[in-house]
Design a protein around this motif. Structure first.
Motif, short mmCIF file in Angstrom:
data_model
loop_
_atom_site.label_atom_id
_atom_site.label_comp_id
_atom_site.label_asym_id
_atom_site.label_seq_id
_atom_site.Cartn_x
_atom_site.Cartn_y
_atom_site.Cartn_z
N VAL A 84 -0.48 6.04 -7.25
CA VAL A 84 -1.92 6.28 -7.14
C VAL A 84 -2.21 7.77 -7.03
O VAL A 84 -3.22 8.24 -7.55
N THR B 183 -6.37 -1.45 0.21
CA THR B 183 -6.60 -0.67 1.43
C THR B 183 -7.67 -1.28 2.32
O THR B 183 -7.69 -1.03 3.52
N LEU C 101 2.61 1.99 -3.31
CA LEU C 101 1.72 2.42 -4.39
C LEU C 101 1.26 3.87 -4.26
O LEU C 101 0.71 4.42 -5.21
N VAL C 102 1.47 4.50 -3.11
CA VAL C 102 0.95 5.84 -2.87
C VAL C 102 1.39 6.84 -3.94
O VAL C 102 0.55 7.57 -4.48
N PHE D 247 -5.67 -0.05 -5.61
CA PHE D 247 -5.29 0.58 -4.34
C PHE D 247 -6.44 0.52 -3.34
O PHE D 247 -6.23 0.23 -2.17
N SER D 248 -7.65 0.78 -3.81
CA SER D 248 -8.79 0.73 -2.88
C SER D 248 -9.03 -0.69 -2.38
O SER D 248 -9.42 -0.88 -1.22
N THR E 217 -6.09 2.97 -9.30
CA THR E 217 -6.81 3.47 -8.12
C THR E 217 -7.75 2.41 -7.56
O THR E 217 -7.93 2.33 -6.35
N ARG F 72 0.84 -1.20 0.00
CA ARG F 72 0.00 0.00 0.00
C ARG F 72 0.87 1.25 0.00
O ARG F 72 0.64 2.18 -0.77
#
Length: 113
Positions: free
Chosen positions: A10, A52, A6-7, A48-49, A45, A3
């Motif tokens: 993203v 998360t 990837l920030v 990523f969600s 995105t 995570r």
């Protein structure tokens, strides 16, 4: 770790995806690759969600534990706190499902061309 790594990607994708998708839809018949690029950004995105989700669900569990150990929640208020934090975690589940549905929509739109 995944995570956090990837920030930056993203963040870029999130800041540009709506414009790339808009241009891609407008120029679909001329430059279909633009829409596919936007779909790729949107997919980042979405991934990523999904990544998360466990983090956010765990955060709600830890918040309940903290409320109990800090003495803020007692036997009367604990059920309400658990319920509120459960629904807060579900907002991330709904957002991830919505993102996935939108991704499939854009893929369908691009494939119809």
């Amino acid at each position: 770790k995944l995570r956090s790594s990837l920030v930056p990607i993203v963040t870029f994708a999130n800041n540009t995806v709506q414009w790339v998708l808009l241009i891609g839809v407008l120029l679909l018949n001329i430059f279909p690759g633009v829409l596919w690029f936007g779909i790729g950004l949107f997919a980042m995105t979405t991934v990523f969600s999904l990544i998360t989700l466990p983090v956010e669900i765990n955060a709600s569990r830890r918040a309940v534990d903290w409320l109990e150990t800090s003495g803020i929640a007692d036997f009367e208020t604990r059920p309400m706190a658990v319920d509120a934090l459960k629904w807060a975690a579900y907002t991330y589940v709904i957002a991830a499902l919505g993102s996935l549905a939108t991704l499939f929509y854009y893929i369908g739109l691009a494939r119809r061309n």
